[in-house]
Design a protein around this motif. Structure first.
Motif: not given
Length: 187
Positions: A51-65
């Protein structure tokens, strides 16, 4: 735990700093049967590696930097490196929290936890100098006593604030912090 999704109603979708303390699920028979005083499963719902591997939140919430700080235990260290890559971050360094007393352990009794720093882009505006964090006094060793189960030391968040940029969010947070967005079942 139900399927992971993006945290509802967070303030931004371009966080420059993300701290994640996943509720890691343990597969050892001791964790499943004993549910002892310190086991994760006794204290909160846990999440599988899949489930953690499939979780999209960290990448979706991140700024370019963006800096992403990912807490892990000794048992999950291997998976934590893969999570950083899956979420689109490049591993840079790790700090280890040396706790004041033993915890549980399947092979060895745990007295440390680790936090991996992964980045996207170039989030170094507070780190000056050609050879690293000139003027920074932060070490890869965090010396702090244990508190409540899974609660991380305040000195860690102080360090993160001193070398990172807002906006900031903590995922799977256990408490709020001034100037941070937080998301978690205990908030």
């Amino acid at each position: 735990m139900e399927s992971l999704s993006l945290p509802p109603q967070v303030g931004h979708t371009n966080y420059r700093t993300i701290v994640i303390d996943p509720p890691w699920q343990y597969s050892q028979s001791l964790a499943k049967s004993a549910k002892t005083r310190g086991s994760a499963e006794k204290n909160y719902s846990t999440v599988t590696i899949e489930d953690l591997m499939a979780w999209k939140a960290p990448g979706a919430l991140a700024d370019n930097d963006c800096q992403l700080w990912l807490w892990t235990t000794n048992s999950h260290l291997h998976h934590a490196f893969h999570l950083l890559e899956t979420w689109g971050f490049t591993y840079k360094t790790m700090a280890t929290w040396c706790k004041s007393q033993f915890g549980l352990g399947y092979w060895l009794r745990g007295q440390t936890e680790h936090v991996l720093l992964g980045i996207k882009g170039h989030p170094r505006s507070r780190l000056t100098g050609p050879h690293g964090a000139i003027g920074s006094h932060h070490s890869t060793l965090i010396m702090a006593p244990r508190t409540r189960h899974s609660e991380k030391p305040e000195c860690f968040l102080d360090m993160v604030e001193s070398i990172s940029e807002p906006p900031r969010i903590e995922l799977f947070a256990r408490r709020g912090r001034l100037g941070w967005d937080v998301w978690g079942h205990e908030i």
